[in-house]
Design an enzyme around this catalytic site. Structure first.
Site: not given
Length: 196
Positions: A100, A103-105, A182
């Site tokens: 996560i 993918v997020e940051s 996502y």
């Protein structure tokens, strides 16, 4: 007390006891030794191939630093420690949290999205005001860019999503505010991390 002479035989050099017990004892000892050897070999192989907690920590730090080369070793270690701590607390696979954050940051501690999501796990303050108040009580730090606080918030949000809906895909979509695609991105990254 001496054994009767009939229980012995002479083999040309010495008297040998005729009783069958020594053979039985040797057989039992031989069998016990074989069982012990196999058990020891299996345990040794298991301990050789099983990664310890510190081995996983090193691999995660290396993965994080390879993903974001601007990150210091101490920050990568802090991210790893927080992931391991909160994944254990909320009973979520640590590799899922790694996926996560990737993918997020991409492990950018100070990441800010166009929608106002902040930090490693891209927590949106407007949607999760209560988590910031709770972070002040639980952690003593509501700062969204603090590594430990951000991962705690993100993991808590994901845990709530997992409780609300069935299935990993739906839980990930819940986490990301129903952003299309996502879930497949995170799961693809998660599957790569499983091979670590």
């Amino acid at each position: 007390m001496l054994e009767p002479i009939s229980k012995y035989y002479f083999d040309g050099k010495r008297f040998v006891l005729k009783s069958r017990w020594p053979k039985r004892i040797r057989a039992v000892l031989s069998l016990a030794f074989m069982v012990f050897s196999i058990s020891f070999a299996n345990n040794t192989a298991h301990s050789f191939y099983t990664k310890s907690y510190s081995d996983w920590r090193i691999e995660y730090v290396q993965f994080i630093k390879a993903s974001n080369t601007n990150l210091s070793h101490s920050d990568a270690l802090a991210i790893t420690n927080s992931i391991l701590k909160w994944s254990n607390k909320f009973n979520i696979d640590e590799k899922l949290l790694l996926a996560i954050i990737k993918v997020e940051s991409n492990f950018n501690i100070h990441a800010i999205s166009t929608s106002g999501a902040l930090g490693l796990m891209q927590v949106i303050p407007v949607w999760h005001k209560e988590k910031f108040f709770e972070a002040r009580k639980v952690l003593g730090n509501p700062e969204p860019f603090n590594i430990n606080t951000n991962i705690w918030m993100g993991t808590k949000i994901l845990s709530a999503c997992m409780d609300q809906v069935k299935g990993l895909n739906k839980a990930l979509l819940c986490y990301a505010g129903q952003t299309p695609g996502y879930d497949t991105k995170v799961i693809a990254e998660f599957n790569k991390l499983k091979r670590l």
